[in-house]
Design a protein around this motif. Structure first.
Motif, PDB file in Angstrom:
ATOM      1  N   ASP A   1      -4.040   5.256  -3.715  1.00  0.00           N
ATOM      2  CA  ASP A   1      -5.478   5.490  -3.528  1.00  0.00           C
ATOM      3  C   ASP A   1      -5.765   6.910  -3.070  1.00  0.00           C
ATOM      4  O   ASP A   1      -4.873   7.675  -2.707  1.00  0.00           O
ATOM      5  CB  ASP A   1      -6.065   4.464  -2.554  1.00  0.00           C
ATOM      6  CG  ASP A   1      -5.394   4.497  -1.192  1.00  0.00           C
ATOM      7  OD1 ASP A   1      -4.964   5.582  -0.777  1.00  0.00           O
ATOM      8  OD2 ASP A   1      -5.290   3.439  -0.545  1.00  0.00           O
TER       9      ASP A   1
ATOM     10  N   SER B   1      -5.060   1.998   0.998  1.00  0.00           N
ATOM     11  CA  SER B   1      -5.528   0.671   0.609  1.00  0.00           C
ATOM     12  C   SER B   1      -4.983   0.203  -0.730  1.00  0.00           C
ATOM     13  O   SER B   1      -5.113  -0.965  -1.077  1.00  0.00           O
ATOM     14  CB  SER B   1      -7.052   0.626   0.581  1.00  0.00           C
ATOM     15  OG  SER B   1      -7.558   1.648  -0.263  1.00  0.00           O
ATOM     16  N   THR B   2      -4.371   1.128  -1.500  1.00  0.00           N
ATOM     17  CA  THR B   2      -3.734   0.769  -2.777  1.00  0.00           C
ATOM     18  C   THR B   2      -2.447   1.587  -2.886  1.00  0.00           C
ATOM     19  O   THR B   2      -2.219   2.514  -2.092  1.00  0.00           O
ATOM     20  CB  THR B   2      -4.646   1.093  -3.978  1.00  0.00           C
ATOM     21  OG1 THR B   2      -4.731   2.513  -4.135  1.00  0.00           O
ATOM     22  CG2 THR B   2      -6.027   0.491  -3.803  1.00  0.00           C
TER      23      THR B   2
ATOM     24  N   TYR C   1     -11.728  -4.789  -0.894  1.00  0.00           N
ATOM     25  CA  TYR C   1     -10.461  -4.441  -0.262  1.00  0.00           C
ATOM     26  C   TYR C   1     -10.189  -5.423   0.874  1.00  0.00           C
ATOM     27  O   TYR C   1     -11.035  -5.598   1.760  1.00  0.00           O
ATOM     28  CB  TYR C   1     -10.488  -3.015   0.290  1.00  0.00           C
ATOM     29  CG  TYR C   1     -10.680  -1.956  -0.763  1.00  0.00           C
ATOM     30  CD1 TYR C   1      -9.606  -1.503  -1.514  1.00  0.00           C
ATOM     31  CD2 TYR C   1     -11.941  -1.415  -1.000  1.00  0.00           C
ATOM     32  CE1 TYR C   1      -9.779  -0.517  -2.492  1.00  0.00           C
ATOM     33  CE2 TYR C   1     -12.127  -0.435  -1.970  1.00  0.00           C
ATOM     34  CZ  TYR C   1     -11.039   0.007  -2.707  1.00  0.00           C
ATOM     35  OH  TYR C   1     -11.211   0.973  -3.672  1.00  0.00           O
TER      36      TYR C   1
ATOM     37  N   CYS D   1       0.851  -1.201   0.000  1.00  0.00           N
ATOM     38  CA  CYS D   1       0.000   0.000   0.000  1.00  0.00           C
ATOM     39  C   CYS D   1       0.882   1.245   0.000  1.00  0.00           C
ATOM     40  O   CYS D   1       2.087   1.192   0.280  1.00  0.00           O
ATOM     41  CB  CYS D   1      -0.950  -0.001   1.180  1.00  0.00           C
ATOM     42  SG  CYS D   1      -0.188   0.305   2.788  1.00  0.00           S
TER      43      CYS D   1
END
Length: 523
Positions: free
Chosen positions: A451, A447-448, A264, A214
């Motif tokens: 993001d 979360s990414t 997620y 992340c």
């Protein structure tokens, strides 16, 4: 025969055994003389005459008068010694073990050994003073007004705290510890020092995520480690707090598989627990919608990992009892209970609720069970924290279901309610005298790799529990930008975030330092 008559004449009074023997002897002699032909008439007459003219002397007799029956006298019992008068200490213990004494000992079944323990720790005068607090003059045998527990607060805890610097809950816990009893009751109790004896400072943050790959993790790995993700003053704040609690929004495991259909899912290498300690974390909440992302294996690994490194946790467990169990910290003579539950998910049901025979999280969509947890915690602690995952993601205004849950949690015994999950700030309000912050937002979360969560206003909810039991509540404004979280202690960004939080709140005012105030000053 005269002798016989004489004897007969007196028989009414006596039994003349010797006279009969004398008469028999005389007759026997006469017979013997007659047989030997030596009978002398003159002698006989003289003897007879003498016998007739001279009254035979009375012979000593054995009297046998009828005896009256006499009841034997009862033996005189020796008087029992009077009981010694009780000492002032014994009188004091009697008072403390009486019905009035329950006002001070509350839910605990105290015995004399407990008060002996108090005497060992603080001296006899302390026990006498405790009895006097229950019934004034009790140790002297005087009668006074009984102690009113309701006036003194939680089961009389204030009285014993005022006299000893420790509440009844702390006394009982330490009594069990030092006497070697009740190991189960001690399994979730931790002792911690504080910076000041006058207050306990507790900081509560929102979501953290240590998932490999992340954006936040990529950032610190390129910039020298976990400290790169936080401003220096923020790290100082977290580490200086007497206690710091965070929402652990992922599992520690290398096992399991992502839940099918969930967008997620978060999981981190168990070695990443070292980051919790680097940030100054003392306890984590697991009641959220991502702790079960990789199923039961990963959840159980998370519990085992945290237990192995000595990080207390609440809100998830191997079964419902484990997920419901509060964690207690003893600080400054007070026992503080930490609990956690999640209202999420409200529609989809990816995250499993714990049951009597299965692992999962403690859910509170139906608040009945969590309210029981709060009531039990309140019976065993001076102060109860409710750490709750609720609300709608991205919605700044707290909703009616959150407000209703807050009301029920406060009635059940929560002394402060800290909310999260929405990934944005929500306002502050009071339910009676219980402060509620509906969401502190994220804390350090992505979360990414790139993001949109990386630019967010957020905050730290600070609870300052005073020595007298009152609570000072404070909001510390923070912001995450480019995967780095900053605490604003001055300047326009601080003012902007404080103004935002003020606009979201109900019935309170934030001063320039983030303290909640009313018309009479700091709460």
């Amino acid at each position: 025969m005269a002798v016989l008559c004489l004897s007969y004449k007196n028989m009414k009074k006596r039994i003349l055994v010797p006279v009969f023997f004398a008469a028999a002897l005389t007759l026997g002699t006469a017979c013997s003389t007659q047989r030997n032909n030596t009978y002398n008439t003159n002698t006989f007459h003289i003897s007879r005459a003498e016998t007739e003219d001279t009254e035979a002397p009375e012979t000593e007799t054995l009297e046998t008068e009828s005896e009256e029956t006499v009841e034997p006298e009862e033996p005189v019992k020796p008087e029992e010694p009077a009981e010694p008068e009780k000492t002032p200490y014994e009188k004091a213990v009697d008072t403390l073990l009486s019905a009035e004494g329950k006002a001070l000992t509350g839910p605990y079944e105290a015995t004399q050994d407990f008060f002996d323990y108090v005497r060992e720790q603080c001296g006899e005068e302390t026990v006498l003073a405790l009895a006097d607090a229950v019934v004034p003059g009790a140790e002297e045998g005087d009668e006074g007004e009984p102690f009113d527990a309701a006036e003194k607060g939680n089961a009389g805890s204030s009285a014993i705290f005022d006299l000893t610097g420790r509440s009844i809950h702390v006394w009982w816990t330490e009594y069990l510890r030092d006497r070697g009893t009740g190991p189960e009751a001690l399994s979730c109790v931790f002792w911690k020092d504080t910076a000041s004896g006058e207050e306990i400072v507790m900081d509560f943050t929102g979501d953290i995520n240590f998932m490999d790959g992340c954006g936040c993790m990529n950032y610190i790995e390129k910039n020298g480690g976990i400290e790169a993700g936080f401003s220096e003053n923020l790290l100082e704040e977290l580490r200086a707090a007497d206690l710091c609690m965070m929402n652990n929004e992922f599992a520690y495991s290398t096992r399991g598989a992502p839940l099918p259909g969930k967008s997620y899912t978060f999981r981190a290498d168990p070695k990443k627990t070292e980051y919790l300690f680097a940030l100054g974390t003392d306890i984590v909440g697991l009641a959220n919608n991502h702790i079960f992302d990789y199923g039961e294996e990963a959840l159980l690994d998370t519990l085992d990992t945290l237990d192995a490194v000595g990080m207390p946790h609440v809100g998830a467990g191997r079964d419902l009892a484990d997920a419901s169990r509060p964690v207690y910290f003893i600080m400054n003579g007070r026992k503080i209970a930490f609990t956690a539950a999640t209202q999420i998910e409200r529609s989809a049901n990816y995250t499993r609720a714990a049951t009597e025979d299965s692992s999962g999280v403690l859910k509170t969509l139906d608040p009945a069970h969590y309210c029981e947890v709060l009531r039990e915690a309140k019976a065993n602690a001076d102060f109860v924290v409710a750490f709750v995952h609720w609300g709608t993601e991205g919605k700044f205004e707290y909703e009616g279901d959150q407000a209703e849950l807050a009301r029920q949690f406060a009635e059940a015994g929560a002394d402060v309610i800290i909310g999260g999950h929405t990934h944005c700030l929500q306002g502050i309000a009071y339910v009676e005298d219980v402060p509620v912050i509906y969401s502190v937002g994220n804390f350090w979360f992505s979360s990414t790799p790139s993001d949109g969560w990386r630019s967010k206003d957020m905050g730290i909810a600070q609870v300052r529990l005073q020595r007298d039991g009152s609570v000072v509540f404070r909001f510390l404004p923070c912001h995450q930008e480019s995967w780095r979280t900053v605490l604003y202690s001055e300047g326009p960004e601080k003012e902007r975030i404080l103004a935002l939080e003020q606009s979201l709140s109900t019935g309170i005012t934030l001063d320039e330092d983030g303290y909640v105030i009313d018309g009479e000053g700091k709460l």
